[in-house]
Design an enzyme around this catalytic site. Structure first.
Site, short mmCIF file in Angstrom:
data_model
loop_
_atom_site.label_atom_id
_atom_site.label_comp_id
_atom_site.label_asym_id
_atom_site.label_seq_id
_atom_site.Cartn_x
_atom_site.Cartn_y
_atom_site.Cartn_z
N GLY A 12 0.82 -1.22 0.00
CA GLY A 12 0.00 0.00 0.00
C GLY A 12 0.85 1.26 0.00
N SER A 14 1.43 3.46 -2.43
CA SER A 14 1.17 4.46 -3.47
C SER A 14 0.47 5.70 -2.97
CB SER A 14 0.32 3.82 -4.59
OG SER A 14 -0.86 3.26 -4.03
N VAL A 64 -2.80 -7.72 -2.14
CA VAL A 64 -2.21 -8.28 -0.91
C VAL A 64 -3.05 -9.40 -0.30
CG1 VAL A 64 -0.91 -6.20 -0.31
CG2 VAL A 64 -3.26 -6.49 0.57
N SER A 142 -4.02 0.11 14.30
CA SER A 142 -4.82 1.33 14.43
C SER A 142 -5.24 1.45 15.89
CB SER A 142 -6.08 1.24 13.56
OG SER A 142 -7.00 2.24 13.93
N TYR A 155 -13.18 -3.74 11.14
CA TYR A 155 -11.87 -3.08 11.15
C TYR A 155 -11.15 -3.32 12.48
CZ TYR A 155 -8.54 0.77 10.32
OH TYR A 155 -7.40 1.52 10.13
N ALA A 157 -11.59 -5.77 14.55
CA ALA A 157 -11.18 -7.18 14.62
C ALA A 157 -9.91 -7.41 13.81
CB ALA A 157 -12.31 -8.08 14.12
N ILE A 188 -5.21 10.18 10.95
CA ILE A 188 -4.17 10.69 10.05
C ILE A 188 -4.85 11.20 8.78
CG2 ILE A 188 -2.00 10.15 8.89
CD1 ILE A 188 -1.98 9.73 11.99
P1 NAP Z 1 -5.21 4.95 1.92
O1 NAP Z 1 -4.81 6.37 1.80
O2 NAP Z 1 -6.60 4.56 1.59
O3 NAP Z 1 -4.18 4.06 1.05
C1 NAP Z 1 -4.34 2.67 1.04
C2 NAP Z 1 -3.19 2.01 0.27
O4 NAP Z 1 -3.37 0.58 0.35
C3 NAP Z 1 -3.15 2.37 -1.19
O5 NAP Z 1 -1.80 2.41 -1.63
C4 NAP Z 1 -3.88 1.18 -1.84
O6 NAP Z 1 -3.51 0.95 -3.19
C5 NAP Z 1 -3.40 0.04 -0.97
N1 NAP Z 1 -4.29 -1.13 -0.99
C6 NAP Z 1 -5.57 -1.22 -0.56
N2 NAP Z 1 -6.07 -2.46 -0.79
C7 NAP Z 1 -5.06 -3.16 -1.37
C8 NAP Z 1 -4.95 -4.49 -1.86
N3 NAP Z 1 -5.98 -5.37 -1.81
N4 NAP Z 1 -3.77 -4.88 -2.41
C9 NAP Z 1 -2.72 -4.02 -2.50
N5 NAP Z 1 -2.76 -2.74 -2.04
C10 NAP Z 1 -3.92 -2.31 -1.50
O7 NAP Z 1 -4.95 4.42 3.41
P2 NAP Z 1 -4.15 5.10 4.64
O8 NAP Z 1 -5.07 6.00 5.35
O9 NAP Z 1 -2.84 5.58 4.15
O10 NAP Z 1 -3.96 3.81 5.58
C11 NAP Z 1 -2.78 3.01 5.54
C12 NAP Z 1 -2.80 2.03 6.70
O11 NAP Z 1 -2.87 2.76 7.95
C13 NAP Z 1 -4.00 1.09 6.72
O12 NAP Z 1 -3.59 -0.19 7.17
C14 NAP Z 1 -4.95 1.72 7.71
O13 NAP Z 1 -5.82 0.79 8.29
C15 NAP Z 1 -3.96 2.29 8.71
N6 NAP Z 1 -4.51 3.38 9.51
C16 NAP Z 1 -4.87 4.56 8.93
C17 NAP Z 1 -5.36 5.58 9.72
C18 NAP Z 1 -5.76 6.93 9.16
O14 NAP Z 1 -6.21 7.78 9.95
N7 NAP Z 1 -5.58 7.18 7.87
C19 NAP Z 1 -5.53 5.39 11.11
C20 NAP Z 1 -5.17 4.18 11.66
C21 NAP Z 1 -4.65 3.17 10.85
P3 NAP Z 1 -4.50 1.45 -4.43
O15 NAP Z 1 -4.59 2.93 -4.33
O16 NAP Z 1 -3.83 0.98 -5.66
O17 NAP Z 1 -5.83 0.79 -4.17
#
Ligand code: NAP
Length: 251
Positions: A12, A14, A64, A142, A155, A157, A188
């Site tokens: 992830g 990108s 993934v 998270s 989520y 779980a 974030i």
């Molecule tokens: P995001 O901006 O939605 O980005 C998600 C990334 O994961 C993208 O690069 C996406 O690629 C990739 N992805 C999703 N499904 C995939 C799959 N099946 N196979 C391969 N790649 C996949 O998410 P984010 O907010 O940066 O979150 C990143 C991580 O931090 C996650 O695990 C999330 O649960 C955790 N987190 C985030 C927050 C927050 O506040 N943002 C808080 C707590 C935890 P594509 O664009 O190509 O789909």
């Protein structure tokens, strides 16, 4: 914190937090491969930006959720760069819904993407890291693993599973000089949280002691700490990076 010359793989990578992790590891001298799923334009933008700075970065399309894909990605990185020393399992999604109306697909998509993927990639790198007698695994949890958010049973779980999984493999892998830790972000600013932040941003900030939302770089700096050569005595830990959101203070 040193990752100079290390070979890293970020899932992830990108967009959002993953993109910041790729940028931070590459800026500190690691060669970084990253996985994305469907948004090839975003992945190409990351590669173009970092290659323009002379950094080594490689985008790989893969889902993934697939064990076969994880095995193939890890084999490709080892084939290209000879080893794989840092794994960051960051890819994740939300599919929120209250229990009474959550359908089985919402449940399965989140478990497969956020939790099964972590098993897929950790197992895929484990033999390589054991034979190298060196590894740094960082899994993305998270604060939702600990805090009760209505509509996020799937989520929560998945992230609770990530934390338990991380502690177990930390114990299994420690004798081979492989650490496994997790970072648990709060709110974030990324695409994932955009709708919530737009709807309730000011109210959310009031609940965060530092009075701001987190930036992806707040998380990538924590990942850098766990990924570094110097962190060899830190394993099985879950680090909350949430501006104090979960401290339970009065203001
Ligand atoms: P995001 O901006 O939605 O980005 C998600 C990334 O994961 C993208 O690069 C996406 O690629 C990739 N992805 C999703 N499904 C995939 C799959 N099946 N196979 C391969 N790649 C996949 O998410 P984010 O907010 O940066 O979150 C990143 C991580 O931090 C996650 O695990 C999330 O649960 C955790 N987190 C985030 C927050 C927050 O506040 N943002 C808080 C707590 C935890 P594509 O664009 O190509 O789909």
């Amino acid at each position: 914190m040193t990752v100079q010359g290390r070979i890293a793989l970020v899932t992830g990578g990108s967009r959002g937090i993953g993109r910041a992790i790729v940028e931070t590891l590459a800026a500190n001298g690691a060669k970084v491969a990253f996985v994305y799923n469907s948004n090839s334009a975003a992945a190409e933008a990351v590669v173009a930006e970092l290659q323009a700075k002379g950094q080594e970065v490689w985008a790989i399309q893969a889902d993934v959720r697939s064990k076969t894909a994880a095995d193939e990605v890890v084999a490709a990185v080892v084939e290209k760069w000879g080893k794989l020393e840092i794994l960051v399992n960051n890819a994740g999604i939300i599919r929120d819904g209250l229990l009474a109306t959550m359908d089985a697909q919402q449940w399965q998509d989140v478990i497969d993407t956020n939790l099964t993927s972590v098993f897929n990639f950790c197992q895929a790198v484990s033999r390589q890291m054991m034979s190298q007698r060196y590894g740094r695994i960082i899994n993305m949890s998270s604060v939702a693993a600990d805090v009760s958010n209505p509509g996020q049973a799937n989520y929560a779980a998945s992230k609770g599973g990530v934390e338990g999984f991380t502690r177990c493999i930390a114990t299994e892998l420690a004798r081979r000089n492989i650490t496994a830790n997790a970072v648990a972000p709060g709110f974030i600013e990324t695409d994932m949280t955009e709708a919530v932040v737009n709807a309730a941003g000011a109210e959310i900030k009031k609940k965060i002691p530092v009075r701001r939302l987190g930036l992806p770089s707040d998380i990538s700096n924590a990942v850098l700490f766990f990924a570094a050569d110097e962190s060899s005595y830190v394993t099985g830990q879950i680090l909350k990076v949430d501006g104090g959101l979960t401290l339970g203070g009065l203001g």
